[in-house]
Structures are given as C-alpha cells and as structure tokens.
Design a protein around this motif. Structure first.
Motif, short mmCIF file in Angstrom:
data_model
loop_
_atom_site.label_atom_id
_atom_site.label_comp_id
_atom_site.label_asym_id
_atom_site.label_seq_id
_atom_site.Cartn_x
_atom_site.Cartn_y
_atom_site.Cartn_z
N LYS A 178 -20.13 36.25 19.49
CA LYS A 178 -21.11 37.07 18.74
C LYS A 178 -22.29 37.43 19.64
O LYS A 178 -22.66 36.65 20.52
N ILE A 179 -22.86 38.61 19.39
CA ILE A 179 -24.09 39.02 20.11
C ILE A 179 -25.02 39.69 19.09
O ILE A 179 -24.58 40.50 18.27
N ILE A 180 -26.30 39.35 19.17
CA ILE A 180 -27.33 40.05 18.39
C ILE A 180 -28.38 40.54 19.38
O ILE A 180 -28.86 39.75 20.21
N THR A 181 -28.73 41.82 19.34
CA THR A 181 -29.77 42.33 20.25
C THR A 181 -30.93 42.89 19.43
O THR A 181 -30.73 43.35 18.30
N ASN A 228 -25.35 28.38 15.84
CA ASN A 228 -24.42 29.37 15.29
C ASN A 228 -25.20 30.61 14.88
O ASN A 228 -26.30 30.51 14.34
N LEU A 229 -24.66 31.80 15.18
CA LEU A 229 -25.31 33.05 14.79
C LEU A 229 -24.65 33.59 13.53
O LEU A 229 -23.43 33.54 13.40
N ASN A 230 -25.47 34.14 12.65
CA ASN A 230 -24.93 34.74 11.44
C ASN A 230 -25.05 36.26 11.56
O ASN A 230 -26.12 36.82 11.36
N ASP A 236 -24.28 48.93 17.14
CA ASP A 236 -24.72 48.84 18.54
C ASP A 236 -25.84 47.81 18.75
O ASP A 236 -26.28 47.57 19.86
N LYS A 237 -26.31 47.17 17.65
CA LYS A 237 -27.34 46.13 17.78
C LYS A 237 -26.76 44.72 17.65
O LYS A 237 -27.33 43.76 18.16
N SER A 238 -25.68 44.59 16.90
CA SER A 238 -25.11 43.25 16.70
C SER A 238 -23.59 43.36 16.56
O SER A 238 -23.07 44.40 16.14
N ARG A 239 -22.91 42.29 16.90
CA ARG A 239 -21.45 42.35 16.86
C ARG A 239 -20.91 40.94 16.66
O ARG A 239 -21.36 40.01 17.32
N ASP A 240 -19.96 40.80 15.75
CA ASP A 240 -19.20 39.55 15.63
C ASP A 240 -17.76 39.88 16.02
O ASP A 240 -17.05 40.55 15.28
N TYR A 241 -17.36 39.44 17.23
CA TYR A 241 -16.04 39.82 17.75
C TYR A 241 -14.91 39.10 17.01
O TYR A 241 -13.77 39.47 17.14
N THR A 242 -15.28 38.08 16.22
CA THR A 242 -14.23 37.38 15.46
C THR A 242 -13.99 38.05 14.12
O THR A 242 -13.05 37.73 13.41
N ARG A 243 -14.88 39.01 13.74
CA ARG A 243 -14.74 39.66 12.43
C ARG A 243 -14.87 41.18 12.54
O ARG A 243 -15.91 41.76 12.22
N ASP A 256 -31.09 38.00 10.74
CA ASP A 256 -31.53 37.49 9.44
C ASP A 256 -32.84 36.71 9.61
O ASP A 256 -33.17 36.25 10.69
N PRO A 257 -33.64 36.63 8.54
CA PRO A 257 -35.01 36.13 8.67
C PRO A 257 -35.08 34.72 9.26
O PRO A 257 -35.98 34.40 10.02
N ALA A 258 -34.11 33.86 8.93
CA ALA A 258 -34.13 32.48 9.44
C ALA A 258 -34.04 32.50 10.97
O ALA A 258 -34.75 31.77 11.66
#
Length: 480
Positions: A178-181, A228-230, A236-243, A256-258
């Motif tokens: 997963k990546i979040i930018t 763990n990332l949710n 183009d800002k976030s990606r979950d390669y498993t989903r 997410d806010p947390a």
C-alpha cells in the motif's frame, strides 16, 4: 536469433559498420549513436534504468556508439518510444537510439570488465532483494522487528514524483502492499507499507539520502509508528495493491483522520531539509529523464505536457495588491508551466488563483515559487481545491482581474520534447537572456538579489527588441 559475439578490443570492425537500420524490428538490444567522446558507462546505463533492468552494455569508444541490452523487449520498446518523442541528451548533446539487429549481446567479459563492473554495481542496488544477514543489521544499528511501514519525505522536489515512481523504486526491495501520498507543510510525503518489516529495513538502508533524479528529489526515510495503512481509494494519491476493487473516490482525501493525527506527531520531530549533492549520480539518478521514470513506471509512455493528473490550480496569497496584475503572474508562473488562466480574487486582492496546463506544472511552480519575494512581499503558493478557474460571465466587468491565457503564443512548454523542459531552474539572481537580435543570441545577466531577478524577468520577458525579436528571459543555473 542473431546474437553478437564481441572479440578483440570490443571494436571488431567487421561486425560494427553502424549497420543497424532506423526502422528495425524491436529488439531488447538498443544501438545508441553520436555519444559525446568522454561519456561513461554509468551515464549510458542510466538512460535505460527508468524503463527496466539493464542486462548488458558494450561501449564502442572509437565510434562514439554503444549497445545497451535490456532484460525484456517490452522495456526496450517503451524506451525507444519515449526517446523518439523526447530527444535524449548526454552532456548537453543529443544522442540517437534505435533497435539493434542483434537480439542479445554476448560480450567477452575479460575485455568488457569495466562495463560489467559498473553494471553489477548498478544492478546490485536495483535488485537488492536478498534478506540482510543478522550481522549487517546489528552493524547498521537498526533494531529488528521494525514496522513494515515507511514514512518518506522528498526534499528538493524540482521534478514531480508520482505514486508510480515510488512504487517502482521501492518494489526493488520486496512487495509493496500500500502507498498513501499527500502534501504536508508544502512537502510531498508518503506512507508505504511492505508485507515484511525486513523489506522496509532494506529499503531504508539502501535508499535513505539517495536522489531519485540527478541532484534533486532526495529521499528522507524513517520507520512509521503505524504498522498498517488503511487505504480507502485507489487513485493517483493512494493505492492498495492487494485490493484492485477499491473505488477511485474522485479525488477525495485518501488519508483517514487517525493516520493524519499519528502523522502530525511524527512530522513535528523532523529537522530541516538537507540539500542534495549536485551532480551526484546515485544509482537512482536519471539524468535528463525525470519524466521518463514517471512515464515508464506508470506503464505508459508519457509525453511532457500530457495531463499528469493532480491538481492544476494554485492559490497564491500575500501578493502586493497595489502592483500585481494577471499578466505579471502569467509571466512569472509561466517559467514553470503553461499558465491557462489567472484570477485575482475580487474580495481579497492579495490572493489569486492560477490554472496550469497539468498537475506536474502546478507542482513545479509551487515547489519553486512558494516563499519567493514578488513586489517586495513573500508570496505563499499552495494547491487550490478548485479544479478550474472560472471566467466571469459574459458582459460582467470584473475590472480585468481575470484573464484567459489559453491561446497565448508565449507558452514555453507547448512543443513536446521542447528544450525548455531541460532548462527549468529555481529562481536565481542570474538570468539567461535569449533571442537577442545580434551575433551572440544569448547572454547572462547577474542581478544583486533573487528578488531583483524575479522583477527583471517579469518586466523583460517578451520585451520587444524591434524587428519582431522578443526577448526571452529564464532563470539560469550558472553564476557569472
């Protein structure tokens, strides 16, 4: 399948008469011509790196040519397509790349030792997938069982870095899940999660402090406190390669806010950005091919100027409202991209919205101009929430505060592959003047301060010197 065996000193004239045809069938071996005399193996290999693994190289020094073998034909095709649209340069000279008639390179390793050594060094960094032994880890003073999540900050971001480029680089060390930018404090940041903390550890050891491109985009890497990332959206800002089934979310914030709260804690501990070492050819550095990596990584051959996604509209605040005009903003921001529209806000005349041609250009302009002085005031540049700049309704007088520059003849980046793409530099006290109607068509002009240079660029760019010669002004990387 024709393979090539190189004998003697790697310059067997019977084999190399430059016999490769321009329109040959695709091959994973590429023939590179017109190389500058002093060019090194590393520089030639770097041309191929954004597109995939380079498996062999043969330099024909006497002929200013080289053969470069990539791991797959697909990588070679992407590379040839990209460079046919954007002329590659080494040491400021254009070079030529085409498919070779040869399907593979078989070089005599004893004769090609230097090239092989360079290749091995580069490949070692590219494919460092072997788990580190316990001794290495303890010597590096990294405690084991760290988080599989890395926090990445990119300093000196003179070129846009996309989620796909990060995925390409960090995948060398293991499966990226997963990546979040996002942009925080005007800095591009990312959270990246591996399947295994060991991979995160290797990536941090190998990449922390490295430049993605020559002399810019320095990676600053730490372990995140998150394990763990949710990720809610794939865009183009976030990606979950498993989903792959996740929705794109139409540009809604992916953080997410947390996570945002945890992040705020971590970032407050960071020091100031450290300047990258100019010219350091790290194994990641790709001279003149910043766009190439992004294009290849995104799995399509991208042309500069094709919308790179991302927000195209900038909000500029703390302007000198007595002095600023749409034209002056068009000229200054036009150094970093093709400005489409400018709107000085009617109720807040020290602020303006500026719409660029694509997301890369707005990112470049923000990175270079935020914090600079214009008409005596330090301007703030951030990404706006707006997708476009609205023009005033027909017949409505908005006192000339909104201007449409969509058809301006002054855009610097309209032509794909234009030289201007390679001459984008931060504001500096030295200006580069060109299109001067004399024998010497260029000049460097040294101002006392960067602020004065910005002012001179706004006043003098496109100045009519007579006989239809309009002065072109840019920031220079040189000093006099």
């Amino acid at each position: 399948m024709s393979s090539m065996v190189v004998t003697a000193n790697g310059n067997d004239s019977k084999k190399f008469k430059g016999e490769d045809k321009m329109d040959g069938a695709p091959s994973r071996v590429l023939h590179i011509r017109k190389l500058p005399g002093e060019v090194t193996e590393t520089e030639v290999i770097a041309l191929g790196l954004p597109f995939g693994k380079v498996t062999n190289i043969l330099m024909l020094k006497g002929k200013n040519q080289a053969f470069l073998e990539l791991a797959t034909e697909e990588a070679a095709i992407t590379m040839v397509n990209y460079y046919s649209a954007v002329t590659p340069h080494l040491r400021n000279q254009p070079i030529y790349i085409q498919y070779s008639n040869h399907k593979e390179l078989k070089t005599d390793n004893t004769l090609n030792q230097r090239a092989q050594a360079v290749l091995q060094a580069v490949t070692a960094v590219q494919t460092a997938n072997t788990p580190l032994s316990g001794t290495t880890v303890s010597e590096s003073a990294v405690t084991p069982a760290q988080s599989p999540v890395l926090r990445i900050i990119i300093d000196n971001m003179y070129y846009p870095v996309t989620l796909d480029v990060l995925h390409q680089i960090f995948s060398k060390f293991g499966a990226v899940l997963k990546i979040i930018t996002f942009t925080k404090n005007n800095q591009f940041q990312a959270l990246l999660q591996y399947g295994d903390p060991v991979n995160a550890q290797q990536a941090k050891l190998a990449l922390d402090g490295q430049n993605i491109y020559n002399a810019c985009c320095t990676l600053r890497i730490d372990f995140s406190k998150l394990v763990n990332l949710n990720v809610k959206y794939n865009n183009d800002k976030s990606r979950d390669y498993t989903r792959p089934d996740l929705p794109s979310g139409d540009g809604q914030p992916a953080l997410d806010p947390a996570i945002a709260a945890a992040f705020a804690k971590e970032t407050s501990l960071l020091g100031l950005p450290v300047a990258a070492v100019p010219g350091a050819l790290s194994p990641l550095a790709i001279p003149n091919a910043a766009a190439a990596a992004a294009a290849a990584a995104a799995g399509r051959v991208g042309m500069p100027g094709v919308s790179a996604g991302g927000n195209t509209v900038l909000l500029v605040s703390n302007l000198n409202e007595e002095m600023v005009t749409p034209q002056s903003l068009f000229t200054l921001f036009g150094v970093y991209g093709d400005v489409q529209r400018v709107k000085i806000l009617y109720n807040k005349k020290d602020s303006a919205l500026i719409q660029m041609a694509d997301g890369n250009q707005s990112q470049l302009a923000m990175n270079h101009l935020n914090g600079q002085k214009m008409y005596g005031k330090i301007i703030r540049v951030t990404l706006s929430k707006h997708q476009t700049v609205q023009l005033p309704r027909e017949g409505l007088d908005d006192q000339g505060l909104t201007k449409d520059f969509g058809n301006s003849p002054l855009h610097r980046f309209k032509k794909p592959g234009s030289k201007n793409f390679q001459n984008i530099f931060p504001p500096s006290a030295t200006l580069h003047l060109s299109n001067i109607p004399r024998d010497h068509k260029m000049a460097l002009l040294q101002m006392a301060t960067v602020e004065e240079a910005i002012q001179a660029l706004i006043d003098l760019h496109n100045y009519n010197l007579g006989e239809n010669h309009h002065l072109r002004v840019s920031f220079s990387k040189s000093t006099i």
